[in-house]
Design a protein around this motif. Structure first.
Motif, PDB file in Angstrom:
ATOM      1  N   LYS A   1      91.423 -97.005 -51.006  1.00 48.86           N
ATOM      2  CA  LYS A   1      90.226 -96.716 -50.223  1.00 48.86           C
ATOM      3  C   LYS A   1      89.335 -95.668 -50.902  1.00 48.86           C
ATOM      4  N   THR A   2      89.970 -94.655 -51.497  1.00 50.13           N
ATOM      5  CA  THR A   2      89.188 -93.569 -52.095  1.00 50.13           C
ATOM      6  C   THR A   2      89.703 -93.258 -53.492  1.00 50.13           C
TER       7      THR A   2
ATOM      8  N   VAL B   1      79.451 -82.963 -56.472  1.00 46.14           N
ATOM      9  CA  VAL B   1      79.922 -84.341 -56.311  1.00 46.14           C
ATOM     10  C   VAL B   1      78.739 -85.287 -56.470  1.00 46.14           C
ATOM     11  N   VAL B   2      78.940 -86.357 -57.251  1.00 41.71           N
ATOM     12  CA  VAL B   2      77.904 -87.370 -57.448  1.00 41.71           C
ATOM     13  C   VAL B   2      78.516 -88.750 -57.262  1.00 41.71           C
ATOM     14  N   GLY B   3      77.662 -89.713 -56.961  1.00 46.92           N
ATOM     15  CA  GLY B   3      78.029 -91.116 -57.002  1.00 46.92           C
ATOM     16  C   GLY B   3      79.068 -91.589 -56.014  1.00 46.92           C
ATOM     17  N   ALA B   4      79.193 -90.941 -54.853  1.00 43.90           N
ATOM     18  CA  ALA B   4      80.224 -91.356 -53.897  1.00 43.90           C
ATOM     19  C   ALA B   4      80.050 -92.803 -53.459  1.00 43.90           C
ATOM     20  N   ASP B   5      78.780 -93.230 -53.291  1.00 46.53           N
ATOM     21  CA  ASP B   5      78.523 -94.591 -52.818  1.00 46.53           C
ATOM     22  C   ASP B   5      77.878 -95.464 -53.895  1.00 46.53           C
ATOM     23  N   ALA B   6      77.964 -95.043 -55.152  1.00 44.47           N
ATOM     24  CA  ALA B   6      77.378 -95.822 -56.248  1.00 44.47           C
ATOM     25  C   ALA B   6      78.349 -96.917 -56.677  1.00 44.47           C
ATOM     26  N   ILE B   7      78.671 -97.778 -55.721  1.00 50.86           N
ATOM     27  CA  ILE B   7      79.607 -98.876 -55.951  1.00 50.86           C
ATOM     28  C   ILE B   7      79.016-100.135 -55.329  1.00 50.86           C
ATOM     29  N   CYS B   8      79.693-101.256 -55.477  1.00 51.03           N
ATOM     30  CA  CYS B   8      79.150-102.527 -55.018  1.00 51.03           C
ATOM     31  C   CYS B   8      79.111-102.595 -53.492  1.00 51.03           C
ATOM     32  N   ASP B   9      78.282-103.503 -52.978  1.00 52.42           N
ATOM     33  CA  ASP B   9      78.117-103.645 -51.531  1.00 52.42           C
ATOM     34  C   ASP B   9      79.427-104.038 -50.854  1.00 52.42           C
TER      35      ASP B   9
ATOM     36  N   GLY C   1      84.377 -99.729 -46.564  1.00 53.56           N
ATOM     37  CA  GLY C   1      84.631 -98.319 -46.333  1.00 53.56           C
ATOM     38  C   GLY C   1      85.285 -97.617 -47.499  1.00 53.56           C
ATOM     39  N   ARG C   2      85.067 -98.115 -48.702  1.00 58.07           N
ATOM     40  CA  ARG C   2      85.662 -97.520 -49.887  1.00 58.07           C
ATOM     41  C   ARG C   2      84.657 -96.585 -50.558  1.00 58.07           C
ATOM     42  N   SER C   3      85.149 -95.651 -51.377  1.00 57.07           N
ATOM     43  CA  SER C   3      84.256 -94.718 -52.063  1.00 57.07           C
ATOM     44  C   SER C   3      84.878 -94.288 -53.384  1.00 57.07           C
TER      45      SER C   3
END
Length: 477
Positions: free
Chosen positions: A314-315, A334-342, A348-350
């Motif tokens: 998940k994280t 902290v950067v890019g927590a949600d810079a992932i695929c849709d 709910g992953r990060s």
């Protein structure tokens, strides 16, 4: 962070006079009536296919042109002093005079270059000397010879030789051989990673701001936990992850950045006893990267592949430490927590990344980042740190902190020889530590980059994270 303007980055082919310094195209690729390259009249080390390319590159080349001309004068004087008749350097001479002068004169040329610039030359500026065209046989620099004095290897197109007997020697001893094949791969991957990047104005940008046409990553998630990663390395990986039918050089280039998440996964599995099940059981994963350079920053986008390969995760928390100024000064951020695929966001992953611009031993970290499964140092070069006063204390403090916490440590190296030297250096650093030491390696990293880089002289090759070694608790007190 790095700029997206990469015009100062030149391909080896351009540095050896085989491609235009402006557009980086070879003569055979030019569509205009002019299919030849003209040398800069002053330094004779930069070649252009057109007035437009000369003008586009002027702002970059003007900073080094006069200094390079001074290097040529130094090399010519050194050459005359070593020629039996005291004459000017000529094509087709026996290798003796230039072979003897090669290292000391090239070294002195670097001093002359810096003095003419009025400052130490930058890394990319030094490449004008490191990769200048020199005859394979007699080593005479092309900048000291008349135009058309060199023949170019038809296969790799990076190695040159004086016309005549020396060109025949090149054809007999180099062309079509193993080194030639590796250099051809160097050339082809640079066309993708450097030339294509400069020809694209948008798209493919990473956290470092660089346009990377080779930055491919699978966009599908592994649905079921796997028992083992492919045993045949990158060919098996690209087949498993259903890579499109890219040209081989593209897959080689893509492996350079994908090597970062796959090496991290290999390190995590090693830290957890080599069990895939132990990795799949985790819903949260924290990893520290020490000694971070621009390479890790360029590969940050690929960290998402760890989420894709571990369906139960998940994280993913990565903490990047760089005391050498790669990050701006200031507190950890902290950067890019949600810079992932849709798909991952919807689940709910990060994958947050913590950037720490300070010493590992004294860094104040948020609680979620304090206990990593493993600490990883990519291309660490600790054997150099052991010999260099400037880095010794830094690395010694980092290693001592990791050992005191009994956290597994994985270090990678550019070559097997460097890995062996790193193992000696690490063992020396841990000599007074009980219950913690080298537990695996040095060994070849199955997920080391397949992209070759080449040293000065085009004879020795190295790869990002080629080999690795692991340290950890050994059962002592």
């Amino acid at each position: 962070m790095a700029s997206s303007d990469q015009r100062h980055i030149k391909t080896k082919l351009a540095l050896t006079g085989g491609a235009c310094m402006g557009c980086l195209a070879e003569p055979a690729e030019l569509t205009t009536s002019n299919t030849t390259l003209e040398a800069c009249g002053r330094c004779r080390r930069a070649f252009y296919c057109s007035t437009d390319c000369r003008r586009v590159d002027h702002s970059i080349h003007k900073t080094v042109c006069t200094a390079l001309a001074g290097v040529n004068a130094h090399m010519a004087a050194a050459g005359r002093a070593r020629m039996p008749d005291g004459g000017d350097p000529r094509a087709g001479q026996p290798p003796g005079p230039w072979d003897v002068m090669s290292l000391p004169v090239v070294s002195a040329a670097g001093v002359v270059f810096g003095a003419a610039l009025g400052r130490p030359p930058g890394f990319k500026e030094r490449e004008y000397l490191l990769y200048e065209p020199r005859c394979l046989v007699c080593h005479v620099p092309g900048a000291l010879l008349p135009a058309d004095s060199f023949s170019r290897c038809p296969d790799c197109r990076l190695v040159v030789a004086c016309t005549g007997e020396h060109a025949a020697t090149m054809a007999a001893t180099h062309t079509g051989g193993e080194t030639c094949g590796m250099l051809a791969l160097v050339r082809d991957t640079e066309l993708i990673t450097i030339r294509d990047a400069q020809q694209k104005e948008s798209g493919g940008a990473t956290a470092g701001g660089l346009i990377q046409p080779h930055a491919w990553m699978p966009d599908t998630l592994v649905e079921e936990p796997w028992e083992a990663l492919p045993t045949d390395g990158w060919p098996g990986y690209f087949s498993w992850r259903k890579a499109p039918a890219f040209v081989p050089a593209f897959l080689v280039a893509a492996s350079d950045l994908l090597s970062v998440p796959l090496t991290i996964l290999h390190a995590v599995m090693g830290a957890l006893g080599g069990s895939a099940a132990a990795v799949h059981d985790r819903t949260s994963l924290t990893v520290h990267l020490v000694g971070v350079s621009d390479y890790e920053l360029r590969a940050l986008f690929a960290r998402e592949e760890l989420l894709h390969l571990l369906p139960g995760l998940k994280t993913l928390r990565l903490a990047l430490f760089s005391p050498e100024g790669v990050f701006p000064p200031g507190p950890p951020r902290v950067v890019g927590a949600d810079a992932i695929c849709d798909t991952c966001v919807a689940a709910g992953r990060s994958a947050p990344v913590l950037l720490v611009g300070g010493a590992y031993a004294t860094a104040g970290l948020p609680g979620d980042y304090e206990e990593p499964v493993v600490v990883v140092g990519l291309n660490s070069g600790i054997h150099n740190a052991a010999a260099a006063d400037s880095n010794r204390e830094e690395w010694a403090s980092t290693i001592a902190t990791i050992a005191a916490r009994r956290t597994p440590l994985v270090l990678t190296s550019y070559t097997g020889e460097e890995a062996a030297e790193d193992a000696v250096a690490l063992t020396q650093m841990l000599a007074d530590v009980d219950g913690y030491g080298l537990v695996e390696g040095p060994a070849i990293n199955p997920w080391g980059s397949a992209r070759p880089y080449v040293d000065m002289g085009y004879s020795e090759f190295y790869f990002n994270s080629h080999s690795y070694l692991m340290a950890g608790p050994t059962g002592g007190s």
